[in-house]
Design an enzyme around this catalytic site. Sequence first.
Site, PDB file in Angstrom:
ATOM      1  N   CYS A  63       0.832  -1.200   0.000  1.00 18.84           N
ATOM      2  CA  CYS A  63       0.000   0.000   0.000  1.00 18.84           C
ATOM      3  C   CYS A  63       0.870   1.256   0.000  1.00 18.84           C
ATOM      4  CB  CYS A  63      -0.923  -0.015   1.222  1.00 18.84           C
ATOM      5  SG  CYS A  63      -1.764   1.544   1.525  1.00 18.84           S
ATOM      6  N   CYS A  66       0.330   3.557   2.983  1.00 15.25           N
ATOM      7  CA  CYS A  66       0.983   3.033   4.188  1.00 15.25           C
ATOM      8  C   CYS A  66       2.462   3.404   4.200  1.00 15.25           C
ATOM      9  CB  CYS A  66       0.833   1.522   4.257  1.00 15.25           C
ATOM     10  SG  CYS A  66      -0.888   0.951   4.280  1.00 15.25           S
TER      11      CYS A  66
END
Length: 438
Positions: A63, A66
């Site tokens: 991600c 993230c």
Amino acid sequence: MNWLTILCGLQLLFCVLKPGICSAADDFKTRLDGSVLELDESNFDSAIASFDFILVDFYAPWCGHCKRLAPQLDKVAPILAGLRDPIAIAKLDADKFATLARKYEIDGFPTLKLFIHGVPVDYRGPRKPDLLVLYLKKYVAPDVSILGSDSAISDFLEAAGTYFPLYIGFGLNETVISHLAIKYKKMAWFSVAKDFSEDAMVLYDFDKVPALVVLHPNYKEQSVFYGPFEDEFLGDFIKQNLLPLAVPMNYETLGQLRYDDRKIVLTIMENEKGEKSQKLIKLLKAAASANRDLVFGYVGVKQWKEFADTFGASKNKKFPKLIIWNGDEEYFSVIGSESLDDEDQGSQISRFLEGYREGRIEKKMIEGPSFMDHMKSTIGVGALVIIVFLVAMLMLIRSISKDDDEPRRAGTRRDIDHGDSSDAESSDSENGARKKEE
């Protein structure tokens, strides 16, 4: 006895019954050195039991959001560890440890949860390091701070910072505002001053007690409430003063507007930093002060064109433009008062509000996705996968109902609709991550 006391008692009983886990918890406490703790299935429960407050980042290695959040958490970890009531920062690979992710209903990445004495609370506040620290400090602070002197008031204001509004009850019993302080704890600081001087009365501009003063340090605004201190009136005052009189529209203020059900008088300008715009903002503040049942906001096309264009800013370039927005997909123009001329704008704003209240309006829909939906935590990955599956099943049923001998061509829309759902799930996971982004 409050719920935190009960939880602490249960935690003590748990340690008696499960001494091994509590021993591991003690080991964790010695590691609160300002670094981000790496959790997995073997140590997750021990970490949660170790700290009164621990913020857990449920992330996925693939991600992008993230990856951008991780260094921000690295910056704040030592600051939060050094608080009088420390907050630990930890992370868990929710993609790898899917059982834990399902247990805590993680449906998008990154998801932040603050565990308060073991009880998880969704963190939906800002993620920039300085604001994240200010936001989390509120969780470990008392619901209502008790101030016993002028210097205590000054210390409270300094510690609270300028990001959130501050409510100070002078000569007010804390029980009067405690339930509202709990309700709005995420959005403001609350305190009561038990002892103060006449100098404090002059400084905070009130002339009798009891009085509830609200300060917006960022906007240099202040307001005083003298009662009646009954729930209905007190609650309205607190709620209506959580935002400044004129709200600049950005991602952070849109997030705050989620908690306010009032209609928004939105003024669209070319450039909110311009001299004419600054004069207009002062007029909007005056109108907001007299119309507390409405929120007054403004946005500059130069500052946030994408947002302004959802209300047709590019089609109607005559600015400033006034609309009434419901905070979701609908907005209203007032017939005959769509734009403001340069002269006597205060009177024009009054006529706009009068036209709105008399119902001389035209309903419209925003162009593109709802921005309030964008700010909310909407459909998660799990829900999106279910939707994809249901759509695929619907298409399959429709295709079966047709002649089985109907010729098909490779690469048609129908073929794409019946494609492998794993690609859709991968795409939806990325979409879920975006929707979780602040």
